[in-house]
Motif scaffolding. Structure first.
Motif, PDB file in Angstrom:
ATOM      1  N   ILE A   1      31.851  21.293 -40.163  1.00 17.05           N
ATOM      2  CA  ILE A   1      31.845  20.164 -39.218  1.00 17.05           C
ATOM      3  C   ILE A   1      30.581  19.363 -39.505  1.00 17.05           C
ATOM      4  O   ILE A   1      29.531  19.592 -38.898  1.00 17.05           O
ATOM      5  CB  ILE A   1      31.885  20.686 -37.761  1.00 17.05           C
TER       6      ILE A   1
ATOM      7  N   SER B   1      32.929  26.412 -39.965  1.00 22.43           N
ATOM      8  CA  SER B   1      32.849  25.364 -38.939  1.00 22.43           C
ATOM      9  C   SER B   1      31.404  24.880 -38.771  1.00 22.43           C
ATOM     10  O   SER B   1      30.803  24.436 -39.733  1.00 22.43           O
ATOM     11  CB  SER B   1      33.467  25.850 -37.637  1.00 22.43           C
ATOM     12  N   ALA B   2      30.801  25.041 -37.561  1.00 23.47           N
ATOM     13  CA  ALA B   2      29.389  24.657 -37.459  1.00 23.47           C
ATOM     14  C   ALA B   2      28.567  25.527 -38.408  1.00 23.47           C
ATOM     15  O   ALA B   2      27.574  25.076 -38.990  1.00 23.47           O
ATOM     16  CB  ALA B   2      28.900  24.812 -36.025  1.00 23.47           C
TER      17      ALA B   2
ATOM     18  N   PHE C   1      35.418  23.578 -25.021  1.00 24.30           N
ATOM     19  CA  PHE C   1      34.450  24.625 -25.330  1.00 24.30           C
ATOM     20  C   PHE C   1      33.770  25.071 -24.042  1.00 24.30           C
ATOM     21  O   PHE C   1      33.405  24.240 -23.230  1.00 24.30           O
ATOM     22  CB  PHE C   1      33.357  24.100 -26.270  1.00 24.30           C
TER      23      PHE C   1
ATOM     24  N   GLY D   1      28.756  29.341 -34.610  1.00 27.01           N
ATOM     25  CA  GLY D   1      30.022  28.729 -34.206  1.00 27.01           C
ATOM     26  C   GLY D   1      29.748  27.755 -33.090  1.00 27.01           C
ATOM     27  O   GLY D   1      28.929  28.046 -32.202  1.00 27.01           O
ATOM     28  N   GLY D   2      30.368  26.596 -33.137  1.00 23.42           N
ATOM     29  CA  GLY D   2      30.201  25.622 -32.064  1.00 23.42           C
ATOM     30  C   GLY D   2      28.784  25.113 -31.897  1.00 23.42           C
ATOM     31  O   GLY D   2      28.420  24.613 -30.836  1.00 23.42           O
ATOM     32  N   TYR D   3      27.979  25.267 -32.931  1.00 24.22           N
ATOM     33  CA  TYR D   3      26.547  24.891 -32.879  1.00 24.22           C
ATOM     34  C   TYR D   3      25.794  25.653 -31.780  1.00 24.22           C
ATOM     35  O   TYR D   3      24.776  25.208 -31.256  1.00 24.22           O
ATOM     36  CB  TYR D   3      26.360  23.377 -32.701  1.00 24.22           C
TER      37      TYR D   3
ATOM     38  N   GLU E   1      28.559  18.276 -29.975  1.00 22.95           N
ATOM     39  CA  GLU E   1      27.604  17.573 -30.848  1.00 22.95           C
ATOM     40  C   GLU E   1      26.596  16.763 -30.048  1.00 22.95           C
ATOM     41  O   GLU E   1      25.438  16.624 -30.466  1.00 22.95           O
ATOM     42  CB  GLU E   1      28.357  16.665 -31.830  1.00 22.95           C
TER      43      GLU E   1
ATOM     44  N   PHE F   1      33.562  13.040 -31.857  1.00 22.25           N
ATOM     45  CA  PHE F   1      32.287  13.776 -31.909  1.00 22.25           C
ATOM     46  C   PHE F   1      31.227  13.197 -30.966  1.00 22.25           C
ATOM     47  O   PHE F   1      30.689  13.914 -30.140  1.00 22.25           O
ATOM     48  CB  PHE F   1      31.783  13.845 -33.356  1.00 22.25           C
TER      49      PHE F   1
ATOM     50  N   HIS G   1      41.910  25.652 -38.172  1.00 20.21           N
ATOM     51  CA  HIS G   1      40.456  25.738 -38.199  1.00 20.21           C
ATOM     52  C   HIS G   1      40.022  27.209 -38.213  1.00 20.21           C
ATOM     53  O   HIS G   1      40.133  27.900 -37.193  1.00 20.21           O
ATOM     54  CB  HIS G   1      39.933  25.040 -36.946  1.00 20.21           C
TER      55      HIS G   1
ATOM     56  N   PHE H   1      34.785  32.910 -33.766  1.00 21.42           N
ATOM     57  CA  PHE H   1      35.501  33.577 -34.830  1.00 21.42           C
ATOM     58  C   PHE H   1      35.371  35.095 -34.706  1.00 21.42           C
ATOM     59  O   PHE H   1      35.556  35.828 -35.653  1.00 21.42           O
ATOM     60  CB  PHE H   1      35.011  33.074 -36.189  1.00 21.42           C
TER      61      PHE H   1
ATOM     62  N   ARG I   1      37.117  28.875 -26.456  1.00 21.22           N
ATOM     63  CA  ARG I   1      37.844  27.635 -26.758  1.00 21.22           C
ATOM     64  C   ARG I   1      39.177  27.685 -26.015  1.00 21.22           C
ATOM     65  O   ARG I   1      39.933  28.613 -26.169  1.00 21.22           O
ATOM     66  CB  ARG I   1      38.118  27.539 -28.269  1.00 21.22           C
TER      67      ARG I   1
ATOM     68  N   MET J   1      43.938  16.717 -32.118  1.00 26.01           N
ATOM     69  CA  MET J   1      43.228  17.658 -31.256  1.00 26.01           C
ATOM     70  C   MET J   1      42.179  16.958 -30.388  1.00 26.01           C
ATOM     71  O   MET J   1      42.015  17.277 -29.213  1.00 26.01           O
ATOM     72  CB  MET J   1      42.549  18.717 -32.127  1.00 26.01           C
ATOM     73  N   LYS J   2      41.459  16.007 -30.985  1.00 25.03           N
ATOM     74  CA  LYS J   2      40.324  15.427 -30.262  1.00 25.03           C
ATOM     75  C   LYS J   2      40.625  14.005 -29.788  1.00 25.03           C
ATOM     76  O   LYS J   2      41.418  13.293 -30.399  1.00 25.03           O
ATOM     77  CB  LYS J   2      39.082  15.430 -31.152  1.00 25.03           C
TER      78      LYS J   2
ATOM     79  N   ASP K   1      40.052  19.869 -36.525  1.00 23.35           N
ATOM     80  CA  ASP K   1      38.750  19.786 -35.856  1.00 23.35           C
ATOM     81  C   ASP K   1      37.908  18.648 -36.415  1.00 23.35           C
ATOM     82  O   ASP K   1      37.012  18.138 -35.739  1.00 23.35           O
ATOM     83  CB  ASP K   1      37.991  21.113 -35.955  1.00 23.35           C
TER      84      ASP K   1
HETATM   85  C1  DHB Z   1      33.101  23.821 -34.051  1.00 23.84           C
HETATM   86  C2  DHB Z   1      34.325  23.220 -33.860  1.00 23.84           C
HETATM   87  C3  DHB Z   1      34.376  21.892 -33.544  1.00 23.84           C
HETATM   88  O1  DHB Z   1      35.553  21.247 -33.348  1.00 23.84           O
HETATM   89  C4  DHB Z   1      33.198  21.170 -33.400  1.00 23.84           C
HETATM   90  O2  DHB Z   1      33.267  19.880 -33.066  1.00 23.84           O
HETATM   91  C5  DHB Z   1      31.964  21.779 -33.613  1.00 23.84           C
HETATM   92  C6  DHB Z   1      31.917  23.106 -33.941  1.00 23.84           C
HETATM   93  C7  DHB Z   1      33.062  25.275 -34.399  1.00 23.84           C
HETATM   94  O3  DHB Z   1      34.098  25.933 -34.244  1.00 23.84           O
HETATM   95  O4  DHB Z   1      32.029  25.745 -34.839  1.00 23.84           O
END
Ligand code: DHB
Length: 486
Positions: free
Chosen positions: A225, A182-183, A250, A97-99, A373, A364, A468, A116, A259, A358-359, A438
């Motif tokens: 993503i 997601s990631a 994040f 998640g979220g890389y 990222e 990114f 998401h 998650f 988050r 959202m962004k 996202d």
């Molecule tokens: C995730 C969510 C994002 O919005 C993003 O830019 C990268 C990863 C994530 O939840 O994994």
């Protein structure tokens, strides 16, 4: 002579040390514990093979490990859901998640973990339906040794371990189904698109990955993503007119990925950036040479209108129609026209107002290098870097702060679909919530259209009103996996 003897002993000792440091990649079927828990009123018993380090030369062994779970019935010669100990497919969920760095999923649910949570419903359901579960941890962006493509390479190495040990293990390693959100969904698509490609070979070799291939049978991906170097344009093509935002911040508090929401309004400079990105999107889409079901080229004009936009909206339309058919009342929403229970049209602009932004632009490749990222594309010594020429131009940055083109290429599945040196998975199930902001809808649509155009088996939908998230339709997911495995 003495010096020679001394250096020989030294060499011998080093060799012994190296041999010990090297992790054996042969699966030991005797090293398991028995675990059980109730699932849907039935006791689910498994053999658990946990914390297997899946490479010979681990860099971060606390993440580069694999948990494997096998339903106990298979050891009594029983069948489950028509599968045997030899034919059972292998469900391969990742918890990325979220890389961020990720631990493997576990049979016994850990305390909340990751964006998650520690939810392991997918693995319990998979096991109850006769699937073998193998889940691998992977390095992530916050570590100097976790920069791209480290996490993906780790998951590939875990796949190689499963294939290398296919004969020693329960399940059929020709039937691996990857799953992530997601990631983690991005990782799942990357496993499916980039398999066996020589670009990753030096990294796998350095880790001492098992000598096997890493192609997989099927991909399950929720809100991947992906296509990061083009996703800023896709986002502004969609949200350009929406200036208020609820941004997700994040953070990593004591190893926990968090988050949080922050509200704001785009300033004139950001609106200008959004306009530029939106304007650049049609040229990218048109360059892909994507085709609709009739073989007609999918395009956008200078205003961002065209049959590609209609294709994106057709998935929203289908989503609304499905929601109505399951009893959701959409008669009061102002962005959908319904006649006799049929969805006639969806107003793009009004739909975006309902979705909310959202962004902030660029979504990114943040101009101040502050996005997750940017950290994905760092190096062992430079934590965060840009990965688009747009960000370099916009900030008048030194081009050396741009990630190498190969690093960027290796993190985008689109670059490998159709490359003869990659073995693309045959079957794909992609879900992206119809209220997921996202990334832009165009991102998954480009992925599945690219795959469809190349003849792969695609099951794609934008589930109604879903934000998401992932693993929300597991019964349907396993109906699909059954349909492709049997
Ligand atoms: C995730 C969510 C994002 O919005 C993003 O830019 C990268 C990863 C994530 O939840 O994994």
């Amino acid at each position: 002579m003495k010096i020679f003897l001394k250096s020989s002993i030294c060499f011998l000792m080093m060799s012994i040390f190296n041999a010990q440091a090297q992790n054996s990649l042969v699966f030991d079927s005797s090293k398991f514990v028995e675990l059980s828990q109730e699932v849907n009123g039935k006791l689910l018993k498994v053999r658990a093979y946990e914390n297997i380090v899946y490479v010979a030369n681990p860099v971060e062994a606390n993440f580069q490990k694999l948990n494997i779970y096998v339903p106990e019935e298979y050891f009594n010669g029983e069948k489950i859901n028509g599968f045997t100990v030899e034919t059972a497919p292998i469900f391969f969920p990742n918890k990325v998640g979220g890389y961020m760095p990720a631990m493997p999923a576990t049979f016994i649910n850990p305390p909340q973990r990751g964006p998650f949570g520690g939810n392991n419903q997918s693995i319990l359901l998979a096991l109850s339906k006769g699937y073998i579960v193998a889940s691998a941890g992977a390095r992530g962006r916050t570590s100097p040794t976790g920069k791209a493509p480290a996490g993906l390479v780790d998951l590939k190495a875990a796949i190689r371990y499963l294939k290398f040990n296919d004969k020693l293990m329960a399940g059929d390693a020709h039937k691996i189904i990857s799953n992530g959100t997601s990631a983690g969904g991005a990782m799942s698509t990357l496993l499916g698109a980039t398999a066996n490609h020589p670009d990753y070979e030096p990294y796998l070799k350095a880790l001492g990955a098992a000598t096997a291939t890493d192609d997989i049978f099927a991909v399950s991906a929720y809100c991947p993503i992906i296509n990061l170097e083009n996703a800023d344009m896709a986002y502004e093509w969609q949200f350009n007119k929406i200036h208020n935002y609820k941004k997700m911040i994040f953070s990593n508090v004591n190893g926990e990925f968090k988050r949080e929401m922050k509200d704001g309004t785009l300033d004139a400079e950001s609106i200008n950036v959004s306009d530029k990105l939106k304007k650049a999107f049609p040229a990218y889409v048109n360059s892909l040479n994507l085709k609709d079901n009739e073989g007609k080229k999918l395009e956008l004009d200078g205003n961002g209108d065209g049959n590609f936009k209609e294709l994106v909206m057709s998935y929203i339309l289908a989503s609304a129609q499905k929601a109505i058919s399951t009893g959701v009342d959409l008669s009061k929403v102002d962005f959908i026209e319904i006649k006799d229970g049929k969805v006639i049209s969806v107003d793009f602009d009004k739909y975006m107002t309902y979705m909310e932004r959202m962004k902030t632009p660029p979504a990114f490749d943040a101009l101040d290098n502050s996005s997750p990222e940017n950290q994905v594309f760092g190096t062992a010594t430079v934590d965060k870097r840009h990965f688009t020429n747009f960000a370099i131009q916009q900030t008048a940055s030194d081009p050396s702060t741009l990630a190498e083109s190969l690093q960027i290429k290796m993190m985008n599945p689109i670059n490998y679909i159709g490359d003869a040196q990659a073995k693309t998975a045959k079957h794909w199930r992609v879900r992206h919530g119809a209220k997921d902001k996202d990334t832009g809808f165009a991102v998954p649509v480009i992925l599945v259209t690219t795959l469809k155009n190349k003849g792969f088996n695609i099951d794609f939908a934008l589930p109604w009103d879903k934000p998401h998230s992932g693993d929300y339709d597991l019964e349907e997911l396993f109906i699909w996996t059954d349909s492709i495995c049997k």
